[in-house]
Design a protein around this motif. Structure first.
Motif, mmCIF file in Angstrom:
data_model
loop_
_atom_site.group_PDB
_atom_site.id
_atom_site.type_symbol
_atom_site.label_atom_id
_atom_site.label_comp_id
_atom_site.label_asym_id
_atom_site.label_seq_id
_atom_site.Cartn_x
_atom_site.Cartn_y
_atom_site.Cartn_z
ATOM 1 N N LYS A 88 0.830 -1.208 0.000
ATOM 2 C CA LYS A 88 0.000 0.000 0.000
ATOM 3 C C LYS A 88 0.868 1.263 0.000
ATOM 4 N N CYS A 89 0.276 2.312 -0.552
ATOM 5 C CA CYS A 89 0.974 3.600 -0.574
ATOM 6 C C CYS A 89 1.114 4.134 0.850
ATOM 7 N N LYS A 90 2.334 4.592 1.165
ATOM 8 C CA LYS A 90 2.613 5.074 2.519
ATOM 9 C C LYS A 90 1.823 6.344 2.850
ATOM 10 N N ARG A 91 1.520 7.129 1.820
ATOM 11 C CA ARG A 91 0.838 8.400 2.082
ATOM 12 C C ARG A 91 -0.674 8.262 2.123
ATOM 13 N N CYS A 92 -1.243 7.528 1.131
ATOM 14 C CA CYS A 92 -2.700 7.552 1.021
ATOM 15 C C CYS A 92 -3.370 6.191 1.188
ATOM 16 N N GLY A 93 -2.567 5.113 1.247
ATOM 17 C CA GLY A 93 -3.159 3.797 1.472
ATOM 18 C C GLY A 93 -3.687 3.088 0.236
ATOM 19 N N PHE A 142 4.774 3.877 -2.893
ATOM 20 C CA PHE A 142 3.913 5.003 -3.258
ATOM 21 C C PHE A 142 3.018 4.661 -4.432
ATOM 22 N N CYS A 143 1.821 5.208 -4.436
ATOM 23 C CA CYS A 143 0.957 5.147 -5.611
ATOM 24 C C CYS A 143 1.477 6.193 -6.599
ATOM 25 N N PRO A 144 1.036 6.172 -7.867
ATOM 26 C CA PRO A 144 1.587 7.132 -8.843
ATOM 27 C C PRO A 144 1.496 8.592 -8.395
ATOM 28 N N ASP A 145 0.350 9.011 -7.866
ATOM 29 C CA ASP A 145 0.213 10.420 -7.481
ATOM 30 C C ASP A 145 1.136 10.793 -6.329
ATOM 31 N N CYS A 146 1.179 9.944 -5.332
ATOM 32 C CA CYS A 146 2.014 10.264 -4.168
ATOM 33 C C CYS A 146 3.492 10.147 -4.506
ATOM 34 N N PHE A 147 3.814 9.257 -5.464
ATOM 35 C CA PHE A 147 5.211 9.161 -5.895
ATOM 36 C C PHE A 147 5.663 10.478 -6.527
HETATM 37 ZN ZN LIG Z 1 -0.793 7.491 -2.527
#
Ligand SMILES: [Zn+2]
Ligand code: SF4
Ligand SMILES: [Zn+2]
Lengths: 65, 306
Positions: free
Chosen positions: B2-7, B21-26
Protein backbone atom coordinates in the motif's frame (compact mmCIF):
# COMPACT_ATOMS: atom_id res chain seq x y z
CA UNK A 1 2.19 -19.03 -19.70
CA UNK A 2 3.63 -15.63 -18.84
CA UNK A 3 5.44 -13.62 -21.51
CA UNK A 4 8.28 -11.32 -20.49
CA UNK A 5 9.93 -8.77 -22.78
CA UNK A 6 13.18 -7.23 -21.56
CA UNK A 7 14.08 -3.84 -23.06
CA UNK A 8 12.29 -4.68 -26.30
CA UNK A 9 14.43 -7.78 -26.98
CA UNK A 10 12.94 -10.42 -29.20
CA UNK A 11 11.82 -13.12 -28.84
CA UNK A 12 10.32 -12.56 -25.40
CA UNK A 13 10.99 -15.00 -22.58
CA UNK A 14 8.19 -17.30 -21.54
CA UNK A 15 7.56 -18.80 -18.14
CA UNK A 16 5.11 -21.64 -17.57
CA UNK A 17 4.56 -20.45 -14.04
CA UNK A 18 5.48 -17.41 -11.99
CA UNK A 19 3.57 -16.42 -8.91
CA UNK A 20 4.81 -12.92 -8.19
CA UNK A 21 6.93 -10.09 -9.56
CA UNK A 22 9.48 -10.95 -6.90
CA UNK A 23 9.85 -14.43 -8.39
CA UNK A 24 10.34 -12.90 -11.81
CA UNK A 25 13.03 -10.56 -10.47
CA UNK A 26 14.78 -13.47 -8.76
CA UNK A 27 14.66 -15.46 -11.99
CA UNK A 28 16.24 -12.61 -13.90
CA UNK A 29 18.79 -12.02 -11.16
CA UNK A 30 17.53 -8.49 -10.59
CA UNK A 31 17.22 -6.41 -7.44
CA UNK A 32 14.02 -4.55 -6.60
CA UNK A 33 15.19 -1.23 -8.02
CA UNK A 34 17.11 -2.52 -11.04
CA UNK A 35 14.18 -2.40 -13.45
CA UNK A 36 10.67 -1.14 -13.98
CA UNK A 37 8.17 -4.00 -14.18
CA UNK A 38 5.24 -2.99 -16.35
CA UNK A 39 1.94 -4.74 -17.09
CA UNK A 40 -0.80 -3.10 -19.12
CA UNK A 41 0.69 0.35 -18.62
CA UNK A 42 0.92 -0.12 -14.88
CA UNK A 43 4.03 -0.32 -12.67
CA UNK A 44 4.10 -3.35 -10.41
CA UNK A 45 5.71 -3.67 -6.98
CA UNK A 46 7.48 -6.99 -6.18
CA UNK A 47 4.59 -8.37 -4.13
CA UNK A 48 2.10 -8.21 -7.02
CA UNK A 49 0.76 -11.50 -8.35
CA UNK A 50 1.20 -12.59 -11.92
CA UNK A 51 -1.43 -14.58 -13.80
CA UNK A 52 -1.27 -16.96 -16.75
CA UNK A 53 -1.60 -14.95 -19.96
CA UNK A 54 0.14 -11.87 -18.54
CA UNK A 55 2.47 -9.87 -20.78
CA UNK A 56 5.11 -8.21 -18.68
CA UNK A 57 7.67 -5.65 -19.82
CA UNK A 58 10.96 -5.29 -17.97
CA UNK A 59 12.72 -1.98 -18.48
CA UNK A 60 16.23 -1.80 -17.07
CA UNK A 61 16.86 1.53 -15.38
CA UNK A 62 20.62 1.87 -15.64
CA UNK A 63 21.52 4.26 -18.43
CA UNK A 64 23.66 2.87 -21.19
CA UNK A 65 25.86 5.92 -21.76
CA UNK B 1 1.78 -3.19 -1.00
CA UNK B 2 0.00 0.00 0.00
CA UNK B 3 0.97 3.60 -0.57
CA UNK B 4 2.61 5.07 2.52
CA UNK B 5 0.84 8.40 2.08
CA UNK B 6 -2.70 7.55 1.02
CA UNK B 7 -3.16 3.80 1.47
CA UNK B 8 -4.03 3.08 -2.16
CA UNK B 9 -2.30 0.34 -4.16
CA UNK B 10 1.42 1.16 -4.49
CA UNK B 11 3.12 1.31 -7.91
CA UNK B 12 6.71 1.78 -6.74
CA UNK B 13 8.57 0.24 -3.84
CA UNK B 14 11.48 2.23 -2.44
CA UNK B 15 13.35 0.13 0.12
CA UNK B 16 15.79 2.98 0.79
CA UNK B 17 12.88 5.09 2.05
CA UNK B 18 11.05 2.16 3.64
CA UNK B 19 8.09 3.16 1.55
CA UNK B 20 5.82 2.34 -1.33
CA UNK B 21 3.91 5.00 -3.26
CA UNK B 22 0.96 5.15 -5.61
CA UNK B 23 1.59 7.13 -8.84
CA UNK B 24 0.21 10.42 -7.48
CA UNK B 25 2.01 10.26 -4.17
CA UNK B 26 5.21 9.16 -5.90
CA UNK B 27 5.11 12.35 -7.90
CA UNK B 28 4.71 14.35 -4.70
CA UNK B 29 7.68 12.47 -3.23
CA UNK B 30 9.78 13.12 -6.35
CA UNK B 31 9.02 16.83 -6.41
CA UNK B 32 9.78 17.16 -2.72
CA UNK B 33 13.16 15.49 -3.11
CA UNK B 34 14.09 17.97 -5.82
CA UNK B 35 12.72 20.84 -3.77
CA UNK B 36 14.76 19.79 -0.75
CA UNK B 37 17.93 19.54 -2.84
CA UNK B 38 17.35 23.02 -4.26
CA UNK B 39 16.65 24.57 -0.89
CA UNK B 40 19.42 22.91 1.12
CA UNK B 41 22.11 23.66 -1.40
CA UNK B 42 21.07 27.15 -2.44
CA UNK B 43 20.64 26.04 -6.04
CA UNK B 44 18.11 28.56 -7.33
CA UNK B 45 17.20 31.91 -5.84
CA UNK B 46 13.78 33.41 -6.48
CA UNK B 47 13.48 34.89 -9.96
CA UNK B 48 16.68 33.39 -11.32
CA UNK B 49 16.77 32.07 -14.87
CA UNK B 50 18.02 28.50 -15.14
CA UNK B 51 19.37 26.71 -18.19
CA UNK B 52 18.83 22.95 -18.25
CA UNK B 53 21.32 20.77 -20.14
CA UNK B 54 18.98 18.56 -22.14
CA UNK B 55 20.51 15.44 -23.69
CA UNK B 56 17.12 13.90 -24.38
CA UNK B 57 17.67 11.04 -21.94
CA UNK B 58 15.44 10.32 -18.98
CA UNK B 59 17.29 12.36 -16.40
CA UNK B 60 17.39 15.60 -18.35
CA UNK B 61 13.74 15.42 -19.42
CA UNK B 62 12.63 14.54 -15.89
CA UNK B 63 14.64 17.51 -14.67
CA UNK B 64 13.01 19.88 -17.16
CA UNK B 65 9.57 18.63 -16.09
CA UNK B 66 10.10 18.80 -12.34
CA UNK B 67 11.78 22.24 -12.35
CA UNK B 68 8.91 23.60 -14.43
CA UNK B 69 6.33 22.01 -12.12
CA UNK B 70 8.10 23.55 -9.14
CA UNK B 71 7.58 26.96 -10.75
CA UNK B 72 11.15 27.74 -11.80
CA UNK B 73 11.99 29.80 -14.86
CA UNK B 74 13.78 27.25 -17.04
CA UNK B 75 14.87 26.92 -20.65
CA UNK B 76 16.58 23.91 -22.15
CA UNK B 77 19.68 23.68 -24.27
CA UNK B 78 20.31 20.64 -26.44
CA UNK B 79 23.74 20.25 -27.98
CA UNK B 80 23.52 18.55 -31.38
CA UNK B 81 26.79 16.67 -31.83
CA UNK B 82 26.59 15.94 -35.55
CA UNK B 83 26.87 12.16 -35.11
CA UNK B 84 25.31 10.32 -38.08
CA UNK B 85 22.15 8.28 -37.36
CA UNK B 86 22.12 9.46 -33.77
CA UNK B 87 22.16 13.23 -33.29
CA UNK B 88 19.29 13.98 -35.71
CA UNK B 89 16.73 11.56 -34.24
CA UNK B 90 17.72 12.45 -30.65
CA UNK B 91 17.36 16.13 -31.43
CA UNK B 92 14.03 15.70 -33.22
CA UNK B 93 12.56 13.63 -30.42
CA UNK B 94 13.77 16.10 -27.80
CA UNK B 95 12.40 19.09 -29.72
CA UNK B 96 9.06 17.34 -30.16
CA UNK B 97 8.80 16.51 -26.47
CA UNK B 98 9.66 20.07 -25.45
CA UNK B 99 7.20 21.54 -27.92
CA UNK B 100 4.36 19.29 -26.74
CA UNK B 101 5.04 20.33 -23.17
CA UNK B 102 5.53 24.02 -23.79
CA UNK B 103 9.23 24.02 -22.84
CA UNK B 104 11.55 26.50 -24.54
CA UNK B 105 14.45 24.58 -26.05
CA UNK B 106 17.54 26.03 -27.70
CA UNK B 107 19.63 23.85 -29.98
CA UNK B 108 23.33 24.39 -30.51
CA UNK B 109 25.00 22.49 -33.35
CA UNK B 110 28.66 21.78 -32.74
CA UNK B 111 29.17 21.37 -36.51
CA UNK B 112 28.37 25.09 -36.84
CA UNK B 113 31.26 25.99 -34.56
CA UNK B 114 33.75 23.68 -36.27
CA UNK B 115 33.34 20.81 -33.83
CA UNK B 116 31.22 18.06 -35.41
CA UNK B 117 32.04 15.11 -33.17
CA UNK B 118 32.93 12.64 -35.97
CA UNK B 119 35.51 15.15 -37.24
CA UNK B 120 36.77 15.71 -33.72
CA UNK B 121 37.11 11.95 -33.32
CA UNK B 122 39.34 11.77 -36.37
CA UNK B 123 41.42 14.75 -35.35
CA UNK B 124 42.29 13.94 -31.74
CA UNK B 125 44.26 11.04 -30.32
CA UNK B 126 42.35 10.77 -27.08
CA UNK B 127 39.19 8.82 -26.22
CA UNK B 128 36.37 10.71 -27.91
CA UNK B 129 34.10 10.78 -24.87
CA UNK B 130 36.58 12.77 -22.80
CA UNK B 131 36.81 15.40 -25.55
CA UNK B 132 33.10 15.37 -26.33
CA UNK B 133 32.29 15.83 -22.63
CA UNK B 134 34.62 18.79 -22.48
CA UNK B 135 33.04 20.37 -25.55
CA UNK B 136 29.53 19.91 -24.16
CA UNK B 137 30.45 21.36 -20.76
CA UNK B 138 32.12 24.32 -22.45
CA UNK B 139 29.10 25.18 -24.58
CA UNK B 140 26.53 24.61 -21.85
CA UNK B 141 28.42 27.01 -19.62
CA UNK B 142 29.15 29.47 -22.39
CA UNK B 143 25.58 29.55 -23.63
CA UNK B 144 24.30 30.07 -20.10
CA UNK B 145 26.81 32.84 -19.44
CA UNK B 146 26.26 34.67 -22.72
CA UNK B 147 22.49 34.50 -22.47
CA UNK B 148 22.03 35.69 -18.92
CA UNK B 149 21.26 32.44 -17.08
CA UNK B 150 22.44 32.38 -13.48
CA UNK B 151 22.60 28.62 -13.16
CA UNK B 152 23.13 25.57 -15.32
CA UNK B 153 21.19 22.51 -14.18
CA UNK B 154 22.21 18.98 -15.14
CA UNK B 155 20.30 15.73 -14.66
CA UNK B 156 22.90 13.88 -12.55
CA UNK B 157 21.16 11.51 -10.18
CA UNK B 158 22.18 9.90 -6.90
CA UNK B 159 23.62 6.83 -8.63
CA UNK B 160 25.79 9.01 -10.88
CA UNK B 161 27.03 11.06 -8.00
CA UNK B 162 27.71 8.15 -5.67
CA UNK B 163 29.55 6.19 -8.36
CA UNK B 164 31.70 9.20 -9.23
CA UNK B 165 32.42 9.97 -5.57
CA UNK B 166 33.31 6.34 -4.94
CA UNK B 167 35.68 6.25 -7.93
CA UNK B 168 37.41 9.43 -6.79
CA UNK B 169 37.62 8.22 -3.21
CA UNK B 170 39.34 5.04 -4.37
CA UNK B 171 42.00 7.30 -5.90
CA UNK B 172 41.89 9.85 -3.04
CA UNK B 173 41.62 12.54 -5.66
CA UNK B 174 41.79 15.49 -3.28
CA UNK B 175 41.12 18.18 -5.88
CA UNK B 176 37.98 16.43 -6.99
CA UNK B 177 36.86 15.71 -3.44
CA UNK B 178 37.25 19.37 -2.52
CA UNK B 179 35.09 20.69 -5.33
CA UNK B 180 32.47 17.98 -5.73
CA UNK B 181 28.90 18.63 -4.68
CA UNK B 182 25.33 19.27 -5.78
CA UNK B 183 26.05 23.00 -6.22
CA UNK B 184 29.22 24.55 -7.59
CA UNK B 185 29.11 28.29 -7.08
CA UNK B 186 29.51 30.51 -10.12
CA UNK B 187 32.66 32.57 -10.54
CA UNK B 188 33.70 34.93 -13.31
CA UNK B 189 32.62 33.35 -16.57
CA UNK B 190 31.63 30.13 -14.85
CA UNK B 191 27.92 30.07 -14.09
CA UNK B 192 26.67 28.17 -11.04
CA UNK B 193 26.31 24.42 -11.69
CA UNK B 194 23.46 22.63 -9.96
CA UNK B 195 22.22 19.03 -9.74
CA UNK B 196 18.63 19.16 -8.47
CA UNK B 197 18.10 15.40 -8.93
CA UNK B 198 21.05 14.37 -6.80
CA UNK B 199 18.77 12.93 -4.09
CA UNK B 200 16.87 10.77 -6.57
CA UNK B 201 18.03 7.40 -7.87
CA UNK B 202 18.14 6.13 -11.41
CA UNK B 203 15.16 3.91 -10.58
CA UNK B 204 13.20 6.87 -9.27
CA UNK B 205 13.82 9.03 -12.34
CA UNK B 206 12.94 6.09 -14.59
CA UNK B 207 9.70 5.50 -12.68
CA UNK B 208 8.92 9.22 -12.76
CA UNK B 209 9.40 9.37 -16.55
CA UNK B 210 7.22 6.31 -17.01
CA UNK B 211 4.43 7.64 -14.82
CA UNK B 212 4.57 11.12 -16.37
CA UNK B 213 4.58 9.72 -19.91
CA UNK B 214 7.97 11.23 -20.69
CA UNK B 215 9.09 9.64 -23.90
CA UNK B 216 12.83 9.87 -23.58
CA UNK B 217 15.54 8.69 -25.95
CA UNK B 218 16.76 5.23 -24.96
CA UNK B 219 19.44 4.21 -27.44
CA UNK B 220 23.06 4.72 -26.45
CA UNK B 221 25.39 6.96 -28.45
CA UNK B 222 27.16 4.92 -31.17
CA UNK B 223 30.53 6.07 -29.81
CA UNK B 224 29.73 5.10 -26.25
CA UNK B 225 31.90 2.41 -24.76
CA UNK B 226 29.15 1.74 -22.22
CA UNK B 227 27.93 4.03 -19.47
CA UNK B 228 30.54 5.38 -17.09
CA UNK B 229 31.12 3.80 -13.69
CA UNK B 230 28.91 0.79 -14.48
CA UNK B 231 31.04 -1.44 -12.25
CA UNK B 232 30.89 0.97 -9.36
CA UNK B 233 27.16 1.38 -9.77
CA UNK B 234 26.70 -2.38 -9.52
CA UNK B 235 28.85 -2.57 -6.41
CA UNK B 236 26.78 0.11 -4.78
CA UNK B 237 23.54 -1.50 -5.85
CA UNK B 238 24.65 -4.60 -3.91
CA UNK B 239 25.48 -2.53 -0.84
CA UNK B 240 22.15 -0.75 -1.12
CA UNK B 241 20.35 -4.06 -1.45
CA UNK B 242 21.89 -5.33 1.76
CA UNK B 243 21.40 -2.14 3.75
CA UNK B 244 18.88 0.20 2.13
CA UNK B 245 19.80 3.86 2.46
CA UNK B 246 23.57 3.32 2.05
CA UNK B 247 23.87 5.39 -1.10
CA UNK B 248 22.26 8.46 0.38
CA UNK B 249 24.15 8.02 3.64
CA UNK B 250 27.52 7.74 1.89
CA UNK B 251 26.93 10.82 -0.23
CA UNK B 252 25.34 13.05 2.39
CA UNK B 253 27.98 12.14 4.99
CA UNK B 254 30.66 13.04 2.47
CA UNK B 255 29.10 16.47 1.99
CA UNK B 256 28.72 17.08 5.71
CA UNK B 257 31.83 15.43 7.12
CA UNK B 258 34.26 14.48 4.38
CA UNK B 259 34.37 17.36 1.96
CA UNK B 260 35.39 20.10 4.44
CA UNK B 261 38.71 18.30 5.02
CA UNK B 262 39.66 18.59 1.38
CA UNK B 263 38.98 22.30 1.14
CA UNK B 264 41.59 24.17 -0.86
CA UNK B 265 43.26 21.02 -2.24
CA UNK B 266 45.48 21.80 -5.23
CA UNK B 267 44.82 20.40 -8.69
CA UNK B 268 48.54 19.93 -9.22
CA UNK B 269 51.33 22.23 -10.30
CA UNK B 270 50.27 25.00 -12.65
CA UNK B 271 46.66 23.76 -12.70
CA UNK B 272 45.12 26.03 -10.10
CA UNK B 273 45.30 29.39 -11.83
CA UNK B 274 42.77 30.01 -14.55
CA UNK B 275 43.36 32.42 -17.41
CA UNK B 276 40.98 33.77 -20.00
CA UNK B 277 41.41 31.77 -23.20
CA UNK B 278 43.11 33.96 -25.81
CA UNK B 279 40.53 32.90 -28.39
CA UNK B 280 37.17 32.53 -26.68
CA UNK B 281 37.77 34.34 -23.40
CA UNK B 282 36.42 31.49 -21.26
CA UNK B 283 38.41 30.11 -18.31
CA UNK B 284 41.37 27.96 -19.23
CA UNK B 285 44.40 26.53 -17.48
CA UNK B 286 46.59 27.47 -20.47
CA UNK B 287 46.76 30.34 -22.92
CA UNK B 288 44.25 28.72 -25.25
CA UNK B 289 41.48 26.53 -23.82
CA UNK B 290 41.08 22.83 -24.60
CA UNK B 291 38.02 23.38 -26.76
CA UNK B 292 39.66 26.04 -28.93
CA UNK B 293 42.71 23.79 -29.33
CA UNK B 294 40.53 20.92 -30.52
CA UNK B 295 38.82 23.27 -32.97
CA UNK B 296 42.24 24.19 -34.39
CA UNK B 297 43.13 20.51 -34.77
CA UNK B 298 39.90 19.83 -36.65
CA UNK B 299 40.40 22.84 -38.94
CA UNK B 300 44.00 21.85 -39.61
CA UNK B 301 43.06 18.30 -40.50
CA UNK B 302 40.32 19.53 -42.81
CA UNK B 303 42.74 21.98 -44.44
CA UNK B 304 45.16 19.13 -45.09
CA UNK B 305 42.42 16.98 -46.58
CA UNK B 306 41.29 19.70 -48.98
ZN1 LIG C 1 -0.79 7.49 -2.53
S1 SF4 D 1 28.97 8.67 -25.55
FE1 SF4 D 1 30.83 9.86 -25.81
S2 SF4 D 1 30.73 10.66 -27.91
FE2 SF4 D 1 28.67 9.96 -27.37
S3 SF4 D 1 27.64 11.77 -26.60
FE3 SF4 D 1 28.50 10.72 -24.82
S4 SF4 D 1 30.49 11.69 -24.51
FE4 SF4 D 1 29.82 12.22 -26.59
ZN1 LIG E 1 38.79 28.97 -25.87
Amino acid sequence: MITVTIDGKKPPLTYPKLKTVLQLLANLNLRVNDALIIREGELLTPDRHLRPGDHVTVRMVMSRG
Amino acid sequence: MKCKRCGELAAVKLPSHHAGFCPDCFEVFFKRQAETAIRRHGMIKPGEKVLVAVSGGKDSLALMRVLTDLGHDVDGLHVHLGIPDSSDPVCERTEAYCQENGFRLHVLRTAEVGLAIPEVKDAVHRPICAVCGKIKRHYFNRFAYENGYTALATGHNLDDEVARLFANTLRWDAAYLSSQGPTLPGEGRFVRKIKPLYRLTEFETAAYCFLKGINHWKAACPYSGGASFTGHKKLFADLEDRSPGQKTAFYEAFLAQGRPHFKGASRGEGQDTLYACAQCGFPSSGEVCGVCRVRELVAKRKGEAD
